[in-house]
Design a protein around this motif. Structure first.
Motif, mmCIF file in Angstrom:
data_model
loop_
_atom_site.group_PDB
_atom_site.id
_atom_site.type_symbol
_atom_site.label_atom_id
_atom_site.label_comp_id
_atom_site.label_asym_id
_atom_site.label_seq_id
_atom_site.Cartn_x
_atom_site.Cartn_y
_atom_site.Cartn_z
ATOM 1 N N MET A 155 59.828 67.456 80.136
ATOM 2 C CA MET A 155 59.723 67.586 78.681
ATOM 3 C C MET A 155 60.230 66.309 78.022
ATOM 4 S SD MET A 155 61.462 70.410 76.124
ATOM 5 C CE MET A 155 60.530 71.725 76.887
ATOM 6 N N CYS A 156 59.489 65.800 77.035
ATOM 7 C CA CYS A 156 59.883 64.577 76.333
ATOM 8 C C CYS A 156 60.867 64.907 75.224
ATOM 9 C CB CYS A 156 58.656 63.892 75.740
ATOM 10 S SG CYS A 156 57.465 63.328 76.966
ATOM 11 N N SER A 157 61.910 64.126 75.128
ATOM 12 C CA SER A 157 62.875 64.328 74.056
ATOM 13 C C SER A 157 62.369 63.699 72.774
ATOM 14 C CB SER A 157 64.224 63.713 74.436
ATOM 15 O OG SER A 157 64.085 62.328 74.651
ATOM 16 N N VAL A 158 62.765 64.260 71.644
ATOM 17 C CA VAL A 158 62.374 63.756 70.339
ATOM 18 C C VAL A 158 63.500 62.900 69.784
ATOM 19 C CG1 VAL A 158 61.751 64.371 67.984
ATOM 20 C CG2 VAL A 158 60.913 65.752 69.888
ATOM 21 N N ILE A 159 63.175 61.685 69.372
ATOM 22 C CA ILE A 159 64.171 60.768 68.822
ATOM 23 C C ILE A 159 64.144 60.868 67.306
ATOM 24 C CG2 ILE A 159 64.911 58.367 68.675
ATOM 25 C CD1 ILE A 159 63.488 57.868 71.325
ATOM 26 N N MET A 160 65.275 61.180 66.727
ATOM 27 C CA MET A 160 65.359 61.311 65.280
ATOM 28 C C MET A 160 65.344 59.931 64.622
ATOM 29 S SD MET A 160 65.287 64.492 65.057
ATOM 30 C CE MET A 160 65.529 64.663 63.280
ATOM 31 N N ALA A 161 64.845 59.897 63.403
ATOM 32 C CA ALA A 161 64.726 58.628 62.687
ATOM 33 C C ALA A 161 66.067 58.178 62.131
ATOM 34 C CB ALA A 161 63.722 58.776 61.546
ATOM 35 N N SER A 162 66.238 56.863 62.069
ATOM 36 C CA SER A 162 67.427 56.304 61.433
ATOM 37 C C SER A 162 67.181 56.194 59.935
ATOM 38 C CB SER A 162 67.739 54.922 62.008
ATOM 39 O OG SER A 162 66.707 54.012 61.700
ATOM 40 N N GLY A 163 68.234 55.952 59.174
ATOM 41 C CA GLY A 163 68.106 55.900 57.719
ATOM 42 C C GLY A 163 67.155 54.839 57.219
ATOM 43 N N SER A 164 67.093 53.697 57.919
ATOM 44 C CA SER A 164 66.262 52.587 57.458
ATOM 45 C C SER A 164 64.774 52.873 57.574
ATOM 46 C CB SER A 164 66.600 51.321 58.253
ATOM 47 O OG SER A 164 66.310 51.507 59.624
ATOM 48 N N GLU A 165 64.401 53.932 58.283
ATOM 49 C CA GLU A 165 62.994 54.249 58.468
ATOM 50 C C GLU A 165 62.448 55.151 57.360
ATOM 51 O OE1 GLU A 165 63.132 56.006 62.314
ATOM 52 O OE2 GLU A 165 63.059 54.099 63.376
ATOM 53 N N TYR A 166 63.316 55.734 56.575
ATOM 54 C CA TYR A 166 62.883 56.669 55.549
ATOM 55 C C TYR A 166 62.497 55.953 54.263
ATOM 56 C CZ TYR A 166 64.590 60.625 58.318
ATOM 57 O OH TYR A 166 64.778 61.562 59.303
ATOM 58 N N PHE A 167 61.313 56.263 53.753
ATOM 59 C CA PHE A 167 60.857 55.666 52.501
ATOM 60 C C PHE A 167 61.804 56.003 51.356
ATOM 61 C CE2 PHE A 167 58.538 55.834 48.503
ATOM 62 C CZ PHE A 167 57.914 54.598 48.480
ATOM 63 N N VAL A 218 52.679 51.146 59.194
ATOM 64 C CA VAL A 218 52.143 50.948 60.542
ATOM 65 C C VAL A 218 53.281 50.864 61.559
ATOM 66 C CG1 VAL A 218 50.725 49.483 62.029
ATOM 67 C CG2 VAL A 218 50.103 49.789 59.628
ATOM 68 N N TYR A 219 54.346 50.138 61.206
ATOM 69 C CA TYR A 219 55.524 50.123 62.081
ATOM 70 C C TYR A 219 55.988 51.550 62.364
ATOM 71 C CZ TYR A 219 56.779 45.079 61.835
ATOM 72 O OH TYR A 219 56.824 43.714 61.970
ATOM 73 N N MET A 220 56.060 52.355 61.303
ATOM 74 C CA MET A 220 56.565 53.712 61.455
ATOM 75 C C MET A 220 55.599 54.608 62.227
ATOM 76 S SD MET A 220 59.557 53.639 60.257
ATOM 77 C CE MET A 220 59.604 51.935 60.841
ATOM 78 N N LEU A 221 54.295 54.355 62.102
ATOM 79 C CA LEU A 221 53.326 55.112 62.909
ATOM 80 C C LEU A 221 53.618 54.946 64.393
ATOM 81 C CD1 LEU A 221 49.832 54.497 61.217
ATOM 82 C CD2 LEU A 221 50.838 56.720 61.756
ATOM 83 N N PRO A 248 54.261 58.825 57.018
ATOM 84 C CA PRO A 248 53.363 59.133 55.882
ATOM 85 C C PRO A 248 53.850 58.756 54.493
ATOM 86 C CG PRO A 248 53.267 60.899 57.494
ATOM 87 C CD PRO A 248 54.364 59.975 57.942
ATOM 88 N N PRO A 249 55.138 58.946 54.142
ATOM 89 C CA PRO A 249 55.544 58.579 52.777
ATOM 90 C C PRO A 249 55.311 57.112 52.430
ATOM 91 C CG PRO A 249 57.205 59.990 53.785
ATOM 92 C CD PRO A 249 56.236 59.626 54.869
ATOM 93 N N TRP A 250 55.247 56.246 53.428
ATOM 94 C CA TRP A 250 55.063 54.821 53.158
ATOM 95 C C TRP A 250 53.693 54.517 52.570
ATOM 96 C CZ3 TRP A 250 58.890 51.385 52.988
ATOM 97 C CH2 TRP A 250 60.095 51.715 53.625
#
Length: 356
Positions: free
Chosen positions: A1-13, A43-46, A62-64
């Protein structure tokens, strides 16, 4: 099973994006620049979402683009490592956003990300960075995918409403695509953030006289090498062919965004200033000749480094709308970051250079 990596603050629009741009005026250069940079960040975030195995509810990309009423119609995938390196965005303005500035708006934007320091894509991105240094980006599978996407889209909707944009490696990709389209007579609007300039960063030298002396010496060396090459080719007019190619795309004026402290792109400042200085003193012919040649590529080829293509250096442009960010940066890394280009408090110097 692949683990999900949560986003850091700098990635949020919502935390670091230009959310103050609630009403886009497409006649406003700051708005056009900020939206273009945000789409590249998307695109980076995609690709980060893909590598982090985030589900739909966890994706940060998507928010970007959705904030500005864009949607993704196609993702561009590298055949080698399956990473997402670009995307085609379609502008879908809401009913209340229509106003006179819509004449300047794009219908589609093709955006390319730069090097991503993530496990699944870094090796491939780094190889492409080296290809830029060797002037071989046009031989890569990623560029073939990119230019096909551009050609296919323009063939359907025309060139007037298609924009190109990219950051760093992605800016080089967009620049190369734009030059190829310009040769076909299609001048696409382009927003190129921190595009690589393959040269020692002479612009970073503080002593103005030393900078000028080095550039003038480089000009004489390039002129000598170019002349010697023409003689060795039995006067086959190869320089005339290159000059014709350079002049043919001179009507394309991409928007370049560089930081004066960024060693990767700052030499564009000196490249255009020095050419104008030569033109001002009546040495326009010398300026035209040497602005088409890269001393770095010439030197690498002369010492026998294999695989160096000196025919048409990617980073050299006949014309450009050059915007220089003079805002103080903490270090060279921050000077190369994409995030700087949507700040509302930038100290910018803008100049338009046209090939004569």
């Amino acid at each position: 099973m692949c683990s999900v990596i949560m986003a850091s603050g700098s990635e949020y629009f919502n935390r670091c994006g230009p959310k103050y741009l609630t009403n886009i005026d497409w006649n406003n250069a700051h708005h056009r620049r900020s939206v273009s940079a945000s789409l590249v960040e998307g695109v980076y975030m995609l690709e980060e979402d893909r590598q982090a195995r985030r589900g739909v509810s966890q994706c940060v990309a998507p928010p970007w683009w959705e904030f500005f009423n864009f949607k993704v119609v196609n993702s561009l995938v590298d055949d080698n490592d399956k990473s997402i390196f670009g995307a085609i965005f379609e502008y879908k303005p809401s009913a209340y956003s229509y106003h006179r500035s819509m004449d300047r708006s794009p219908r589609y934007v093709i955006a390319f990300r730069g090097t991503l320091i993530k496990l699944e894509s870094f090796a491939r991105d780094l190889k492409l960075d080296i290809d830029i240094i060797r002037n071989g980006l046009h031989h890569t599978g990623r560029f073939r995918t990119a230019i096909k996407a551009v050609l296919d889209l323009v063939s359907v909707v025309g060139s007037s409403k298609v924009w190109l944009t990219g950051h760093s490696l992605g800016a080089a990709m967009a620049m190369l695509a734009g030059k190829n389209m310009a040769k076909r007579g299609n001048f696409l609007e382009a927003f190129l953030f921190n595009p690589p300039y393959v040269s020692p960063p002479i612009e970073r030298i503080k002593n103005k006289k030393v900078r000028h002396g080095l550039r003038f010496a480089g000009t004489l060396i390039k002129a000598g090498i170019a002349f010697a090459a023409a003689v060795s080719d039995n006067h086959n007019n190869s320089n005339g062919i290159q000059d014709s190619s350079f002049a043919a795309i001179s009507g394309w004026i991409p928007c370049l965004f560089v930081n004066h402290l960024d060693p990767i792109c700052s030499e564009y400042i000196g490249y255009f200033k020095h050419r104008k200085k030569l033109e001002d003193i009546g040495a326009g012919g010398l300026a035209r000749l040497t602005s088409q040649h890269s001393l770095g590529n010439m030197a690498m080829s002369a010492v026998g480094i294999k695989g160096i293509d000196t025919s048409e250096p990617l980073h050299l442009l006949p014309s450009a709308n050059l915007t220089v960010n003079l805002y103080p940066c903490q270090d060279m890394i921050s000077a190369h970051e994409l995030h700087q280009w949507w700040r509302p408090d930038l100290n910018l110097n803008c100049s338009v250079y046209k090939y004569k």
